[in-house]
Design a protein around this motif. Structure first.
Motif, mmCIF file in Angstrom:
data_model
loop_
_atom_site.group_PDB
_atom_site.id
_atom_site.type_symbol
_atom_site.label_atom_id
_atom_site.label_comp_id
_atom_site.label_asym_id
_atom_site.label_seq_id
_atom_site.Cartn_x
_atom_site.Cartn_y
_atom_site.Cartn_z
ATOM 1 N N UNK A 113 0.470 -1.645 0.213
ATOM 2 C CA UNK A 113 0.108 0.635 0.003
ATOM 3 C C UNK A 113 0.823 1.380 -0.108
ATOM 4 N N UNK A 114 1.444 0.904 0.918
ATOM 5 C CA UNK A 114 2.959 2.504 0.842
ATOM 6 C C UNK A 114 3.723 2.467 -0.165
ATOM 7 N N UNK A 115 3.886 1.618 -1.289
ATOM 8 C CA UNK A 115 4.811 1.332 -2.298
ATOM 9 C C UNK A 115 4.289 2.207 -3.373
ATOM 10 N N UNK A 116 2.946 1.845 -3.413
ATOM 11 C CA UNK A 116 2.058 1.748 -4.660
ATOM 12 C C UNK A 116 1.220 3.156 -4.221
ATOM 13 N N UNK A 117 0.940 3.437 -3.097
ATOM 14 C CA UNK A 117 0.066 5.035 -2.106
ATOM 15 C C UNK A 117 -1.251 4.468 -2.859
ATOM 16 N N UNK A 118 -1.919 3.215 -2.595
ATOM 17 C CA UNK A 118 -2.989 2.820 -2.276
ATOM 18 C C UNK A 118 -3.812 2.816 -0.865
ATOM 19 N N UNK A 119 -5.222 2.854 -1.133
ATOM 20 C CA UNK A 119 -5.548 3.175 0.586
ATOM 21 C C UNK A 119 -6.443 1.632 0.918
ATOM 22 N N UNK A 120 -6.429 0.522 -0.223
ATOM 23 C CA UNK A 120 -7.088 -0.915 -0.493
ATOM 24 C C UNK A 120 -6.422 -1.928 -1.878
ATOM 25 N N UNK A 121 -6.571 -2.898 -1.377
ATOM 26 C CA UNK A 121 -5.962 -3.479 -1.823
ATOM 27 C C UNK A 121 -7.369 -4.867 -1.902
#
Length: 217
Positions: A113-121
């Motif tokens: 999440x941190x590397x991709x800058x996303x809030x949900x996977x």
């Protein structure tokens, strides 16, 4: 020997909303509002995840509505500019989707999440089919673990192996997620390892030591 890390399967949401490639723009917005979520997996066939459409993808239409100048447009990726004219999930989505498996650790999910800058996977199975969703809020659930449960795990999974009695005598207390190890130990060189292992216990906020060297009798 030193406990089992919590997995994505422990905290993920199993019943999730998703859309197909042809889902209209307004339907996507409405579904996000109803579910109070910031992104939706895009699926096809039996549920294979092919992309994710997020609030950021949708907001491109508003961002570029008034026709900003060329200098501003140069700051945006061409694929993002194209989303301003998108009408369906297939044109809006980011693809390939950044996904994770249910047997991944929470630490792995946090890093992605941190590397991709996303809030949900989206959580997928071996075939890439949607199995659930894990969010930042889900990952934070481990910090709701009770202090007693954390202390018991530290005692049983770490202290009993690193500092077995009678060579060492240690008390473990946990308050608000802060673990404190107090007592006398035979081998002080193991303290850095103990600190690393205790910090890896789900729900631990910090670890403190009040240890003295126990001399041989």
């Amino acid at each position: 020997m030193y406990g089992t890390p919590h997995l994505v399967s422990d905290v993920m949401t199993h019943t999730v909303a998703a859309v197909g490639r042809r889902a209209p723009f307004k339907d996507i917005v409405q579904l996000m509002q109803e579910r109070q979520i910031s992104a939706l997996p895009v699926i096809e066939a039996q549920g294979r995840v092919v992309g994710v459409v997020s609030e950021a993808d949708l907001l491109t239409k508003e961002e570029l509505r008034d026709g900003p100048d060329a200098a501003y447009l140069q700051l945006r990726q061409p694929v993002d500019v194209a989303k301003a004219d998108a009408l369906s999930a297939g044109d809006l989505m980011s693809s390939p989707a950044v996904t994770i498996r249910a047997d991944a650790t929470l630490a792995e999910a946090s890093r992605i999440m941190a590397q991709e800058g996303v809030k949900r996977l989206p959580v997928v199975d071996e075939a890439g089919l949607l199995a659930g969703v894990v969010s930042r809020a889900d990952l934070l659930k481990v910090f709701l673990r009770g202090d007693d449960k954390i202390a018991e795990e530290v005692r049983h999974e770490i202290v009993s192996h690193l500092f077995p009695p009678p060579a060492s005598v240690i008390e473990v207390e946990v308050h608000d997620g802060v673990a404190t190890l107090t007592g006398r130990i035979h081998d002080t060189s193991l303290v850095p390892m103990a600190a690393r292992l205790v910090r890896s216990v789900e729900g631990v906020v910090d670890v403190q030591f009040d240890l003295a060297h126990k001399t041989a009798q």
